[in-house]
Structure formats: C-alpha cells, structure tokens
Design a protein around this motif. Sequence first.
Motif, PDB file in Angstrom:
ATOM      1  N   TYR A 190      26.289  22.674  33.817  1.00  0.00           N
ATOM      2  CA  TYR A 190      26.739  22.736  35.206  1.00  0.00           C
ATOM      3  C   TYR A 190      25.619  22.665  36.236  1.00  0.00           C
ATOM      4  O   TYR A 190      25.873  22.303  37.377  1.00  0.00           O
ATOM      5  N   ALA A 193      25.288  19.008  36.648  1.00  0.00           N
ATOM      6  CA  ALA A 193      26.490  18.485  37.305  1.00  0.00           C
ATOM      7  C   ALA A 193      26.474  18.749  38.807  1.00  0.00           C
ATOM      8  O   ALA A 193      27.153  18.053  39.564  1.00  0.00           O
ATOM      9  N   HIS A 233      28.972   9.379  28.250  1.00  0.00           N
ATOM     10  CA  HIS A 233      29.092   9.934  29.598  1.00  0.00           C
ATOM     11  C   HIS A 233      29.092   8.835  30.664  1.00  0.00           C
ATOM     12  O   HIS A 233      29.750   8.962  31.693  1.00  0.00           O
ATOM     13  N   SER A 237      33.120   9.619  31.167  1.00  0.00           N
ATOM     14  CA  SER A 237      33.227  10.739  32.120  1.00  0.00           C
ATOM     15  C   SER A 237      32.634  10.397  33.479  1.00  0.00           C
ATOM     16  O   SER A 237      33.003  11.008  34.478  1.00  0.00           O
ATOM     17  N   VAL A 239      29.735  11.168  34.262  1.00  0.00           N
ATOM     18  CA  VAL A 239      28.851  12.297  34.598  1.00  0.00           C
ATOM     19  C   VAL A 239      27.411  11.822  34.813  1.00  0.00           C
ATOM     20  O   VAL A 239      26.697  12.354  35.651  1.00  0.00           O
ATOM     21  N   GLN A 315      24.906   4.052  38.054  1.00  0.00           N
ATOM     22  CA  GLN A 315      26.125   4.074  37.222  1.00  0.00           C
ATOM     23  C   GLN A 315      26.601   2.657  36.860  1.00  0.00           C
ATOM     24  O   GLN A 315      27.785   2.342  36.985  1.00  0.00           O
TER      25      GLN A 315
END
Length: 529
Positions: A190, A193, A233, A237, A239, A315
């Motif tokens: 976290y 994140a 990921h 996700s 992330v 990304q």
Amino acid sequence: MATTSNDSTKPAPAKKTMDELIAELHTRRTETKAGGGEARHEKQHAQGKMTARERVEGLVDKESFEEFGLFARHRQTKFGMLTKAAPSDGVVTGAASIDGRLIHLASQDFSVLGGSAGEVHSLKVADAMHRSLKTGSPFVFINDSGGARVQEGIDSLSGYGQVFHSNVLLSGAVPQISLICGPCAGGAAYSPALTDFIIQTRKAQMFITGPQVIKQVTGEDITAEELGGADSHMAHSGVVHFVAEDDEDALHICRRLLSFLPSNNLEGAPYVPGDENVDPNPELNKIVPVDPKVGYDVRQVIAGIVDRGDFLEVQAGHAPNMVIGFARILGNTIGIIANQPAVLAGAINNQAANKAARFIRFCNAFNLPMVTMVDVPGYLPGVEQEYNGIIRNGAKLLFAYSAATVPMIQLILRKSYGGAHVAMCSRDIAADCVFAWPTAEIAVMGAEGAVEIVFRKEMQEAEDKVSRRAELIQEYRDAFASPYVAAGRRLVDDIIEPADTRKHLARALEYLKNKRDQRPPKKHGLIPL
Ligand code: HXC
C-alpha cells in the motif's frame, strides 16, 4: 566525612585517543554498511538482484549520497531480537542528487531480516519522506521486503501507518516513485500504491495475499509470478506504470522519469534544450488514413511532433487503446493523452478512462501542460463495460479534465464522436486551445449509427435501401463530420496542416504559459472514485 569510594585511589580508565575514536567510527561504519553480510549479498546477486546500497549507488549522482540513520537500531528485546544484529534496521535512507537535482530516498535491505519493516525501519522511511516534503524534493522508495517485521508485532504496523500517512501528505506536493525490486506483500504494497509511479522489475512480485492463502480461501491455483509479477500488474491490475527487466533497468527508468518532472508542485519541470526546430514535418501528412475505419499507431504522430521524437510512455502495456506519457516541446515537459486507433479503434473502456484520468491529475498537480490527441469513436459498448462502471469511470475523465487548471490543448486528428469527444479535453470542459487536422470528424456519433437512429423509417421505406442508406450517411457526414462545422461554432480554433502541428503547439504552449484559472474555494471536489 566518609569518602564515597576508593575510586580516587584507582587510576581513571584511559580515555580513547581521537585516533582510536576515529578508527572505531570507521570500523562501525564499515560493519554497519556491510548489512546482512557477504553470504546474503551473494544470494541477492545469484537471483540477479542488487543489494540495497548497490541500488542507491546505481540510482544517484556519484558521491552525492548523504545517509541519515546509518546507526539506527530497533528496540525489540523479545524473540531473540536483543542479540540479532539489524544494521541500519534494514533500510538505507538519505538525500542525494540525480542529474544535479535533490531527491530523498529509502532502500530496503533484504539481507537484514528480509528487509522487514519494524518500527524504527518505518520511522526512518517516514523521516526521509518528511525531509522530501520540507525541501520540495522527489521521494524514491526502493522496496525489497518480507513485509511487517513479525517479531515487532503492532509496533511494525504502527510504523507502516506512519509511512502511509506520509505518502498522502507528500501526494501532490512532491513526486513519489516506488521501485519494486523484491518481495512486496500484504500491507507493504500500500505504500507503493499511494505513490505516483510504480516501477516493478521482472524479478519481483507484489500482492496483498499470496498464492498459498488464495489456494486456501478460494481454491484457485496460481503462481506468484502470474499473480503478482510485473507483467501481470501491467496487463491486468494497472497497478504498475513501468515494467523493468531488472534492477539496473528500473534505476534507469526512474532517472529518466525524474528528468521530465518538476521537483515539487511549486517549481517548473527542468528545461532541456536542444531541439528548437519547428520546421514542417511532411511525414505527419502521411500517418493518419483519411478513411476513419483504418487504424494506425498514434505513437508515430507523437514522435513526429515532440522534441527529438522522445516520448516516455507510461503504462504502455495497460489499456493500450489510450496512450499516455511525457515528452517535451521546445525543451519544456508536456503530458500527452492520446486515443490509440490501433487498439479497439481507440474506443474508451473502463481501464483507459481510469488510466487517463489518473495521469491528468498528476500533470495538473505538478503544473505540466497537457496535449490531448483525439481519434475516438466513443465509449466502448458492452455489458462488461457497463457492469464494471463505465459511467463512473468515464466520468472520472470528465472530472479530471474539468478540474485541471494547467494549459490544455486539444488536437483532433480524426474521429471525435459523442461523449468521448467531450471527455477528451473538449473546449467546453477544458481546452484553452483546439486544433483540428483536415481529417477531423466531430459529431455526436458516427454517421453510420446516426442514420440508423434518425432515418430508420425512411430507409425501410426506400426502394433501394442500400443506396438510400449510403446517401443519408454521406449527407450526415457532410453536415457534421468535418472540422469546418465545429470551427464555425468556434469549438475548433484552427484547422491546421498536420506537418505544421509542432509549430502551432509550440506557439500555443508559449502563449498559455502564464495561464491562471481561479476556482471557487472548497475543501476538495468529489471525483467519482
Ligand atoms: C521478520 C522476516 C520477514 C518478516 C522475512 N524475514 N520476512 N523476518 N518479519 N516479515 C526473514 C526470514 O525469517 C529470514 O531470516 C530472512 O528474512 C530471509 O527470508 P527467507 O524466507 O529466507 O527468504 P526467501 O526464501 O527469499 O523468501 C522471501 C519471502 C519470505 C517470500 C518474503 O521470507 C516470506 O514469505 N516472508 C514472510 C512474508 C509475510 O508473510 N509478510 C507479511 C507480514 S504481515 P533468516 O534469519 O532465517 O535468514 C504484513 C502486514 C502489514 O506485512 C500490514 C501493514 C498495514
């Protein structure tokens, strides 16, 4: 009067000489810097990983690292911890420079108690973060840890809490970058994140609950790599923002990313001169096919416009129907958001909307002007899209652009239809300046879909249904689907030749650089999370 002791008769213990004290200091420094020792470092190397200190040295300018908390120690006395050496409490923290600009950092040392985060470990990390905040410098956190230090129980949880809270204090004030170079499990995930960018190596895994727990609870079989590897990921996700081959690659990506970013929200991004050329680029006239059904790679357009064609895509492997990233025009950083017609025809789905909205908010927080390149047929239809909240996620895009106050330019390359036209930085919600290429088609929807709604009855009644449909499509397209109609309504400032785009963007960005946009005072708006 009785004497207090016979001590006065004994010779006082000899004080250490300065030379001895200095020698002791050097010995202690060397021993502490050795971390968990050679054998554990060799284990890291055998796995293709660097040690915590090697990562720091590899990241920052030579000889620039000033360490804080080298001699910090944990306070735990139980579970054999009294005698357990934990050099620097398993994390290297301090200040350094990258390309001459100040940063603060923390690098977890897996060779010391598995890089586990005890109380002092986390307080060191939080302290480095506060130094970032006080000095307006980016914070880089290199993660390689077994998570909360089990021997320290709730003290380690409390330490994590302080790190998370500090992440939020720093958010929007200084850029925060996380590197995931080893395990990052449970609550430990976290902190990354909560940061702005995550760079994960292909040798690291990140998850809240690992494969064994998942197997016990849900019965699902999955490997750690499939579950929490960098590629998973990125693809699933969303992330992570960058996948790195290994530590060295991650450090390189981190330095490159920082080169585009300001040190804090009150400073501009570094000016990088070297490409002052704004001559027409005829290649740009050839990239976008006139037929709106034919795809192309929008990254070719970006490369043809920005300084030296240098684009740092963020990304890249997640929602590739939306391209985001950093580039420069005449030496100044811009954020680019672009539909990608090569994937899903550039339609906006849940993942693409989330990806772009988050990026827009980063650019706005750090005063980076944005250029939005539009070629979009609309939001992606489908039950899955609706059930997963395309209403809410699509609204994020509207919210993020509408709330942004930095200079914003919309460049319409080709299709710009419906709600997606409005959401992609239209004049009405965000753009200070709108350019369109002659291929632009701005309409409430595609002509094919529009005639089905408006002229369904007429087409059913026509003798030659096929040719009547074609006529009506052409009629609708002529009426709306050209940049001249939108320019007539002042929704487009100018229609430009693609080859001249760089010149127009450079001028517009120059004119807009002192833009001010005051908003009503409030605690904060409520982006539809
Ligand atoms: C204390 C730990 C530790 C931890 C590892 N170590 N994790 N010590 N607390 N959380 C120690 C090990 O005991 C070992 O010490 C050394 O680090 C190296 O670990 P290995 O297991 O030998 O390494 P490896 O085989 O590479 O496996 C790495 C690992 C594994 C996958 C990370 O260590 C592991 O599963 N650790 C526990 C992970 C975990 O469950 N964490 C959750 C904690 S609770 P010795 O002396 O034997 O070499 C949590 C909640 C946070 O994080 C909530 C915040 C809000």
